[in-house]
Scaffold this motif. Structure first.
Motif, mmCIF file in Angstrom:
data_model
loop_
_atom_site.group_PDB
_atom_site.id
_atom_site.type_symbol
_atom_site.label_atom_id
_atom_site.label_comp_id
_atom_site.label_asym_id
_atom_site.label_seq_id
_atom_site.Cartn_x
_atom_site.Cartn_y
_atom_site.Cartn_z
ATOM 1 N N ASP A 1 3.961 -6.283 -11.775
ATOM 2 C CA ASP A 1 3.295 -5.082 -12.297
ATOM 3 C C ASP A 1 1.786 -5.253 -12.446
ATOM 4 O O ASP A 1 1.105 -4.389 -12.989
ATOM 5 N N ASP A 2 1.260 -6.353 -11.947
ATOM 6 C CA ASP A 2 -0.178 -6.595 -12.044
ATOM 7 C C ASP A 2 -0.818 -6.346 -10.681
ATOM 8 O O ASP A 2 -0.715 -7.171 -9.778
ATOM 9 N N LEU B 1 4.270 -17.707 -4.762
ATOM 10 C CA LEU B 1 5.427 -16.844 -4.559
ATOM 11 C C LEU B 1 5.159 -15.430 -5.070
ATOM 12 O O LEU B 1 5.551 -14.445 -4.439
ATOM 13 N N THR B 2 4.467 -15.334 -6.207
ATOM 14 C CA THR B 2 4.147 -14.012 -6.741
ATOM 15 C C THR B 2 3.166 -13.283 -5.829
ATOM 16 O O THR B 2 3.237 -12.055 -5.700
ATOM 17 N N ASP B 3 2.269 -14.011 -5.189
ATOM 18 C CA ASP B 3 1.383 -13.400 -4.189
ATOM 19 C C ASP B 3 2.206 -12.701 -3.116
ATOM 20 O O ASP B 3 1.903 -11.575 -2.711
ATOM 21 N N PHE B 4 3.248 -13.382 -2.653
ATOM 22 C CA PHE B 4 4.085 -12.810 -1.594
ATOM 23 C C PHE B 4 4.787 -11.548 -2.072
ATOM 24 O O PHE B 4 4.795 -10.526 -1.372
ATOM 25 N N TRP B 5 5.388 -11.602 -3.257
ATOM 26 C CA TRP B 5 6.114 -10.433 -3.751
ATOM 27 C C TRP B 5 5.169 -9.284 -4.066
ATOM 28 O O TRP B 5 5.512 -8.113 -3.870
ATOM 29 N N ARG B 6 3.973 -9.616 -4.529
ATOM 30 C CA ARG B 6 2.988 -8.561 -4.758
ATOM 31 C C ARG B 6 2.595 -7.911 -3.427
ATOM 32 O O ARG B 6 2.474 -6.683 -3.324
ATOM 33 N N ALA B 7 2.403 -8.725 -2.408
ATOM 34 C CA ALA B 7 2.078 -8.192 -1.083
ATOM 35 C C ALA B 7 3.219 -7.344 -0.541
ATOM 36 O O ALA B 7 2.988 -6.298 0.073
ATOM 37 N N MET B 8 4.444 -7.794 -0.757
ATOM 38 C CA MET B 8 5.598 -7.026 -0.305
ATOM 39 C C MET B 8 5.649 -5.665 -0.992
ATOM 40 O O MET B 8 5.939 -4.638 -0.355
ATOM 41 N N ALA B 9 5.353 -5.636 -2.281
ATOM 42 C CA ALA B 9 5.344 -4.374 -3.018
ATOM 43 C C ALA B 9 4.255 -3.445 -2.515
ATOM 44 O O ALA B 9 4.428 -2.222 -2.476
ATOM 45 N N MET C 1 0.836 -1.202 0.000
ATOM 46 C CA MET C 1 0.000 0.000 0.000
ATOM 47 C C MET C 1 0.866 1.246 0.000
ATOM 48 O O MET C 1 0.859 2.039 0.923
ATOM 49 N N GLN C 2 1.633 1.383 -1.027
ATOM 50 C CA GLN C 2 2.573 2.473 -1.069
ATOM 51 C C GLN C 2 1.905 3.812 -1.308
ATOM 52 O O GLN C 2 2.528 4.851 -1.175
ATOM 53 N N SER C 3 0.651 3.804 -1.673
ATOM 54 C CA SER C 3 -0.109 5.037 -1.810
ATOM 55 C C SER C 3 -1.363 4.875 -0.992
ATOM 56 O O SER C 3 -1.829 3.777 -0.762
ATOM 57 N N THR C 4 -1.926 5.987 -0.543
ATOM 58 C CA THR C 4 -3.124 5.864 0.272
ATOM 59 C C THR C 4 -4.382 5.909 -0.571
ATOM 60 O O THR C 4 -5.000 4.903 -0.840
ATOM 61 N N ASP C 5 -4.754 7.098 -1.047
ATOM 62 C CA ASP C 5 -6.019 7.183 -1.767
ATOM 63 C C ASP C 5 -5.930 8.012 -3.035
ATOM 64 O O ASP C 5 -6.850 8.720 -3.388
ATOM 65 N N GLN C 6 -4.816 7.961 -3.732
ATOM 66 C CA GLN C 6 -4.759 8.602 -5.026
ATOM 67 C C GLN C 6 -5.640 7.821 -5.988
ATOM 68 O O GLN C 6 -5.702 6.586 -5.955
ATOM 69 N N PRO C 7 -6.325 8.490 -6.903
ATOM 70 C CA PRO C 7 -7.379 7.862 -7.680
ATOM 71 C C PRO C 7 -6.992 6.583 -8.403
ATOM 72 O O PRO C 7 -7.751 5.635 -8.431
ATOM 73 N N ASP C 8 -5.788 6.530 -9.004
ATOM 74 C CA ASP C 8 -5.465 5.380 -9.834
ATOM 75 C C ASP C 8 -4.313 4.570 -9.283
ATOM 76 O O ASP C 8 -3.641 3.842 -9.997
ATOM 77 N N ALA C 9 -4.070 4.697 -7.978
ATOM 78 C CA ALA C 9 -2.914 4.030 -7.399
ATOM 79 C C ALA C 9 -3.035 2.523 -7.490
ATOM 80 O O ALA C 9 -3.972 1.927 -6.983
ATOM 81 N N LEU D 1 2.787 -12.797 6.652
ATOM 82 C CA LEU D 1 4.164 -13.214 6.388
ATOM 83 C C LEU D 1 5.028 -12.013 5.998
ATOM 84 O O LEU D 1 6.201 -11.933 6.384
ATOM 85 N N VAL D 2 4.446 -11.093 5.247
ATOM 86 C CA VAL D 2 5.168 -9.866 4.916
ATOM 87 C C VAL D 2 5.491 -9.094 6.194
ATOM 88 O O VAL D 2 6.597 -8.577 6.365
ATOM 89 N N GLY D 3 4.517 -9.020 7.102
ATOM 90 C CA GLY D 3 4.750 -8.358 8.375
ATOM 91 C C GLY D 3 5.877 -9.010 9.153
ATOM 92 O O GLY D 3 6.705 -8.322 9.764
ATOM 93 N N LEU D 4 5.929 -10.327 9.119
ATOM 94 C CA LEU D 4 6.992 -11.056 9.827
ATOM 95 C C LEU D 4 8.361 -10.742 9.231
ATOM 96 O O LEU D 4 9.330 -10.490 9.961
ATOM 97 N N VAL D 5 8.449 -10.735 7.912
ATOM 98 C CA VAL D 5 9.725 -10.454 7.252
ATOM 99 C C VAL D 5 10.171 -9.017 7.523
ATOM 100 O O VAL D 5 11.333 -8.758 7.859
ATOM 101 N N LEU D 6 9.250 -8.072 7.385
ATOM 102 C CA LEU D 6 9.595 -6.667 7.627
ATOM 103 C C LEU D 6 10.047 -6.455 9.073
ATOM 104 O O LEU D 6 11.039 -5.760 9.328
ATOM 105 N N ALA D 7 9.320 -7.039 10.008
ATOM 106 C CA ALA D 7 9.687 -6.892 11.420
ATOM 107 C C ALA D 7 11.035 -7.541 11.703
ATOM 108 O O ALA D 7 11.834 -7.033 12.498
ATOM 109 N N GLY D 8 11.297 -8.675 11.059
ATOM 110 C CA GLY D 8 12.580 -9.335 11.242
ATOM 111 C C GLY D 8 13.742 -8.461 10.798
ATOM 112 O O GLY D 8 14.755 -8.343 11.497
ATOM 113 N N PHE D 9 13.595 -7.832 9.649
ATOM 114 C CA PHE D 9 14.645 -6.929 9.168
ATOM 115 C C PHE D 9 14.759 -5.694 10.064
ATOM 116 O O PHE D 9 15.863 -5.212 10.334
#
Length: 273
Positions: free
Chosen positions: A44-45, A25-33, A1-9, A60-68
């Motif tokens: 990019d999808d 695996l792509t689900d995970f990387w998409r979630a990470m992005a 969620m790198q953007s909050t509420d921009q119209p076409d984010a 799982l993304v939360g776990l990885v981010l917190a670990g780092f």
């Protein structure tokens, strides 16, 4: 969620799906992005359907981010032995990794809910990038409570555990809000993130529960779960009352509130143990 509420984010339509688009695996990387500033390539999808199917791995993304985020915090604690410094490094590192997107959502909600006179004006304020008085106060209080909870847990020898626990369980709360509260706008991230099906949400909750259980035990897991459930109910009630639904900012505020209430539950459980 790198953007909050921009119209076409992150809501571009693509002509087809590939096998990679629908892989675990792509689900995970998409979630990470979506949930961090960590560079992720070849993803990019971000159609609503693809975002919605990735919610199972958000804990799982939360776990990885917190670990780092814990790496510099634990180094600082090793060098100083100071719980305050540990807490500050941990929170600051997480903010850097996420780009403060959840904090931005909390501030925007506080400004919009506190400063708008009607739903349209509240939504307009929430989209404004300027942070007002309500937002500043919300950020100060939220950060102060986060630091206090981590310091309290660190004094019990549980500083790293609480940091991992709240990072995991709070990101399982976001899809629940996406499911139970409709978008308040016809565009923006709240709309573009889609409405997840029940199964990915339940898988995410199960993953988060298992991780929390392994890290903290049954009593703390129950306390943390109750805290998150209360946070979801309160944010839903306020958001429904104020703007009639959820936005990307509401989802960000959901993560912060779930983290705080989960932390309170964790400290309560450790104190009573």
């Amino acid at each position: 969620m790198q953007s909050t509420d921009q119209p076409d984010a992150k809501s571009k339509e693509f002509g087809h799906e590939t096998i990679a688009d629908t892989s675990v695996l792509t689900d995970f990387w998409r979630a990470m992005a979506l949930l961090s500033r960590v560079p992720v390539y070849h993803i990019d999808d971000f159609r609503p359907v693809m975002i919605a199917r990735s919610v199972w791995c958000w804990p799982l993304v939360g776990l990885v981010l917190a670990g780092f985020a814990l790496l510099p915090a634990m180094l600082a604690h090793y060098l100083t032995g100071n719980a305050v410094i540990f807490a500050i490094f941990a929170v600051a590192s997480m903010v850097l990794l996420t780009g403060a997107m959840h904090e931005d959502g909390l501030a925007d909600c506080a400004d919009g809910f506190g400063g708008g006179v009607d739903q349209a004006r509240k939504l307009e304020i929430m989209r404004d990038s300027t942070v007002g008085t309500y937002g500043v106060v919300a950020l100060i209080l939220g950060l102060a409570l986060r630091l206090t909870l981590i310091m309290a847990a660190a004094d019990m020898g549980q500083g790293a555990v609480i940091f991992l626990v709240v990072a995991v369980i709070s990101r399982a709360a976001i899809p629940v809000m996406m499911r139970i509260l409709p978008p308040a706008r016809d565009n923006g991230l709240g709309k573009g993130a889609g409405r997840p099906d029940g199964l990915p949400i339940l898988i995410g909750l199960a993953i988060a529960t298992v991780i929390v259980l392994v890290l903290s035990g049954i009593v703390a897991t129950l306390a943390v779960s109750c805290g998150v459930a209360l946070a979801i109910c309160l944010v839903r009630l306020v958001a429904k009352w104020q703007i009639g639904g959820q936005t990307g900012d509401v989802l960000g505020a959901t993560q912060i509130c779930a983290e705080l209430f989960a932390g309170i539950g964790f400290i309560a459980a450790m104190t009573m143990a």
